[in-house]
Design an enzyme around this catalytic site. Structure first.
Site, PDB file in Angstrom:
ATOM      1  N   LYS A 146      70.423  82.918 -13.155  1.00 41.93           N
ATOM      2  CA  LYS A 146      70.544  82.060 -11.981  1.00 41.93           C
ATOM      3  C   LYS A 146      70.670  80.610 -12.443  1.00 41.93           C
ATOM      4  CE  LYS A 146      68.697  82.133  -7.272  1.00 41.93           C
ATOM      5  NZ  LYS A 146      70.006  82.145  -6.635  1.00 41.93           N
ATOM      6  N   GLU A 178      80.221  90.260  -5.726  1.00 42.82           N
ATOM      7  CA  GLU A 178      79.185  89.836  -4.773  1.00 42.82           C
ATOM      8  C   GLU A 178      79.738  88.674  -3.964  1.00 42.82           C
ATOM      9  OE1 GLU A 178      75.732  88.329  -6.879  1.00 42.82           O
ATOM     10  OE2 GLU A 178      76.969  87.354  -8.385  1.00 42.82           O
TER      11      GLU A 178
HETATM   12  N1  PMP Z   1      74.186  86.571  -5.616  1.00 41.98           N
HETATM   13  C1  PMP Z   1      74.254  85.232  -5.776  1.00 41.98           C
HETATM   14  C2  PMP Z   1      75.400  84.659  -6.547  1.00 41.98           C
HETATM   15  C3  PMP Z   1      73.272  84.408  -5.206  1.00 41.98           C
HETATM   16  O1  PMP Z   1      73.333  83.071  -5.369  1.00 41.98           O
HETATM   17  C4  PMP Z   1      72.237  84.985  -4.435  1.00 41.98           C
HETATM   18  C5  PMP Z   1      71.206  84.113  -3.769  1.00 41.98           C
HETATM   19  N2  PMP Z   1      70.132  83.850  -4.614  1.00 41.98           N
HETATM   20  C6  PMP Z   1      72.201  86.378  -4.307  1.00 41.98           C
HETATM   21  C7  PMP Z   1      73.187  87.143  -4.915  1.00 41.98           C
HETATM   22  C8  PMP Z   1      71.112  87.066  -3.538  1.00 41.98           C
HETATM   23  O2  PMP Z   1      69.927  87.086  -4.305  1.00 41.98           O
HETATM   24  P1  PMP Z   1      68.494  87.111  -3.611  1.00 41.98           P
HETATM   25  O3  PMP Z   1      68.452  88.293  -2.720  1.00 41.98           O
HETATM   26  O4  PMP Z   1      67.559  87.221  -4.748  1.00 41.98           O
HETATM   27  O5  PMP Z   1      68.357  85.829  -2.867  1.00 41.98           O
END
Ligand code: PMP
Length: 284
Positions: A146, A178
């Site tokens: 991240k 995604e």
């Molecule tokens: N993919 C990306 C690229 C993201 O930025 C996020 C948001 N954090 C997610 C998926 C979803 O992750 P989460 O459910 O942990 O927020």
């Protein structure tokens, strides 16, 4: 109300200062987490902290802190309630601009809060289906980290906005990965599908929870490759993220998904999610 955390101190947002030589600013040499708090209580904290550790390790930033204490205190100082905590750790300030770094830098730790809606309080009927476009995934190949270098995400999200859409779904080598800030699910003939976990997607905390809830409640699911044809012929499309939970996508590239309405499996998952959240928040 707007108190932030910076390097060991809670300060008013307008008083927080970071050096122009901070590597987060110069190189995007930093990682982050976003953690939702509902009614002042952290949601899936352990999972978020595990991912934080994964990101830190992957980019070799050596930062240790009582993350939960920092976030709990920050939420409290911002009035509690429904807030997301943004937590960023950069490699620190080397006092000059140089790509190479030494291991003795002190990481910069910053956290702030943003209000979020408790959509489960409002109910499924209040949730608006969103529109999405599909665009090329031009990000690097370590999307499991991240990292704050979000330029590719920002540019295509803006492209989506320019087309009157709310999210861009990313496609690489003919396969959907995604969204710009969300994971992707589709439903076909009552079965839930999502792209396999790999370094090409973020291991979403909400994604894992959706799969756990499916598992526990007899909803069939599979992690598979999803191509464009499969996406646009799906019965339902959803995205998931910590700040938005599970949201139905009702239009992809200007075409309605199935009949363009929020789907029945989404409703079921929404209720399961709501029940899970209620139990966690009330300790029932
Ligand atoms: N993919 C990306 C690229 C993201 O930025 C996020 C948001 N954090 C997610 C998926 C979803 O992750 P989460 O459910 O942990 O927020």
């Amino acid at each position: 109300m707007n108190t932030v955390y910076l390097n060991g101190q809670f300060v008013a947002a307008q008083d927080a200062r970071v050096s122009v030589f901070d590597r987060g600013f110069l190189f995007g040499d930093s990682i982050y987490e976003v953690i939702p708090y509902y009614r002042g209580v952290g949601f899936r904290l352990e999972e978020h902290l595990q991912r934080l550790s994964h990101s830190l390790r992957a980019v070799r930033i050596d930062a240790e802190a009582d993350w939960i204490a920092i976030m709990d205190e920050l939420v409290l100082r911002n009035g509690g309630g429904n807030l997301s905590v943004y937590l960023q750790v950069s490699r620190g300030n080397a006092g000059k601009r140089s790509a190479v770094y030494s291991d003795d830098l002190e990481p910069t730790v910053f956290a702030c809060c943003n209000p979020i809606r408790d959509i489960y309080q409002d109910g499924a009927d209040q949730v608006q289906g969103i529109r999405a476009i599909v665009v090329a995934d031009q990000r690097w190949l370590r999307c499991d980290i991240k990292a704050t270098g979000l330029l590719p995400n920002i540019l295509v999200l803006q492209q989506a906005r320019d087309h009157g859409a709310d999210e861009a779904l990313l496609i690489r080598d003919q396969l959907l990965t995604e969204g710009t800030s969300s994971n992707l699910f589709i439903v076909k003939h009552g079965v839930l599908y999502t792209p396999k976990r790999s370094s090409e997607i973020l291991g979403g905390i909400t994604r894992e929870l959706v799969l756990d809830l499916a598992d526990e409640n007899g909803i069939q699911y599979q992690e598979i490759d999803i191509d464009y044809e499969t996406l646009i012929s799906a019965d339902e499309v959803w995205i998931s993220s910590s700040t938005r939970a599970v949201v139905p996508v009702i239009e992809v590239d200007n075409q309605p998904v199935a009949d363009g309405a929020k789907g029945p499996l989404w409703r079921q998952m929404f209720e399961l999610f709501a029940g899970y959240q209620r139990r966690l928040m009330t300790g029932e």
